[in-house]
Design a protein around this motif. Structure first.
Motif, short mmCIF file in Angstrom:
data_model
loop_
_atom_site.label_atom_id
_atom_site.label_comp_id
_atom_site.label_asym_id
_atom_site.label_seq_id
_atom_site.Cartn_x
_atom_site.Cartn_y
_atom_site.Cartn_z
N ARG A 1 0.83 -1.21 0.00
CA ARG A 1 0.00 0.00 0.00
C ARG A 1 0.86 1.25 0.00
O ARG A 1 0.58 2.22 -0.73
CB ARG A 1 -0.93 0.00 1.21
N SER A 2 1.92 1.26 0.80
CA SER A 2 2.80 2.43 0.87
C SER A 2 3.52 2.67 -0.46
O SER A 2 3.87 3.81 -0.78
CB SER A 2 3.81 2.27 2.01
N GLN B 1 2.06 2.29 -3.18
CA GLN B 1 0.95 2.62 -4.09
C GLN B 1 0.82 1.56 -5.20
O GLN B 1 0.67 1.88 -6.38
CB GLN B 1 1.13 4.02 -4.69
N ARG C 1 -2.23 1.86 -7.43
CA ARG C 1 -2.11 2.96 -8.39
C ARG C 1 -1.23 2.55 -9.56
O ARG C 1 -1.55 2.84 -10.72
CB ARG C 1 -1.53 4.20 -7.70
N GLU D 1 8.41 -0.91 -7.81
CA GLU D 1 7.48 -0.45 -8.84
C GLU D 1 7.61 -1.30 -10.10
O GLU D 1 6.62 -1.65 -10.74
CB GLU D 1 7.75 1.03 -9.16
#
Length: 260
Positions: free
Chosen positions: A77-78, A80, A83, A151
């Motif tokens: 979650r941190s 993202q 997203r 990422e």
């Protein structure tokens, strides 16, 4: 390798992918004390008001996950993660009015402390046992509590899941070793892999594959994909396949060769 791989064309089908957020809901569930109330909340998320059905494709989570599971999910979650997934899905979509929409959900499999999550058998199921998800227009992007997130990993894992779904729209569940390799070779050919894996001798894997391409024996297929050590851990027969996930790394090697 080319002479023994099937050349199945993909259906001419434009598909759209849409993120189905689950991280906040699962973190709320993990915030509850481990027990029946937490399990019932998980079933409500998974099934809605129809027991036995699937409202949200969250079957990869361990509802009784320990603190480490929640911590790893909080880390995603941190970063993202959802997203990043949503932005990646946008790059694949054909337009708002074209084709079916597949809902895509993040799943976190606990291969460190989960009593019922064996990394290699679960990985196999996540790659090849997709019929139930596809029938409901779902896809899952599975992460592991044992891995380090980035990422690039989030983006790549999302692409893998979507391209695997696209492939399976055009093909039945794989039965032979050849069909398993063909699916994963297509997926790997659509995704860029920056890391390198050193294998002692890919030619040995090629020889094994050529000899067993038509086999449907799960033990043979599993050993080729995941290696002798993984097979031994399940008391399966071993066939001299050295290296963790040896066959999967070999498939990436083939895909990289195709792109050159």
């Amino acid at each position: 390798m080319q002479q023994v791989l099937p050349a199945f064309p993909l259906k001419s089908l434009i598909m759209n992918f849409e993120l189905l957020p689950v991280v906040d809901a699962m973190l709320a569930i993990y915030a509850l004390p481990a027990g029946m109330d937490r399990f019932q909340q998980y079933l409500q998320l998974l099934q809605g008001n129809t027991p036995g059905d699937m409202q949200v494709p969250a079957g990869g989570f361990n509802p009784m996950g320990k603190e480490q599971t929640a911590a790893q999910l909080q880390l995603l979650r941190s970063l993202q993660a959802e997203r990043i997934m949503a932005a990646t899905l946008d790059t694949l979509n054909g337009g708002p009015e074209n084709g079916p929409v597949f809902k895509v959900a993040l799943n976190l499999a606990d291969d460190l402390h989960g009593a019922w999550t064996h990394h290699f058998t679960t990985d196999y199921d996540n790659r090849f046992k997709l019929s139930g998800l596809i029938a409901r227009n779902y896809a899952t992007v599975v992460f592991w509590t044992s891995e380090t997130y980035s990422e690039e990993l989030i983006r790549r894992r999302t692409l893998e899941s979507c391209h695997r779904t696209r492939y399976r729209i055009s093909h039945p569940p794989p039965q032979t070793l050849q069909e398993h390799v063909a699916q994963e070779l297509y997926v790997a050919s659509q995704v860029s892999y920056h890391e390198t894996h050193c294998m002692a001798d890919f030619s040995l894997l090629h020889e094994f594959y050529t000899a067993h391409a038509a086999d449907t024996d799960y033990n043979i297929i599993f050993d080729f994909l995941y290696g002798d050590e993984a097979a031994a851990g399940l008391n399966y027969a071993q066939y001299g396949i050295e290296g963790e996930k040896a066959g999967l790394h070999y498939i990436r090697h083939l895909a990289n060769g195709q792109r050159k």
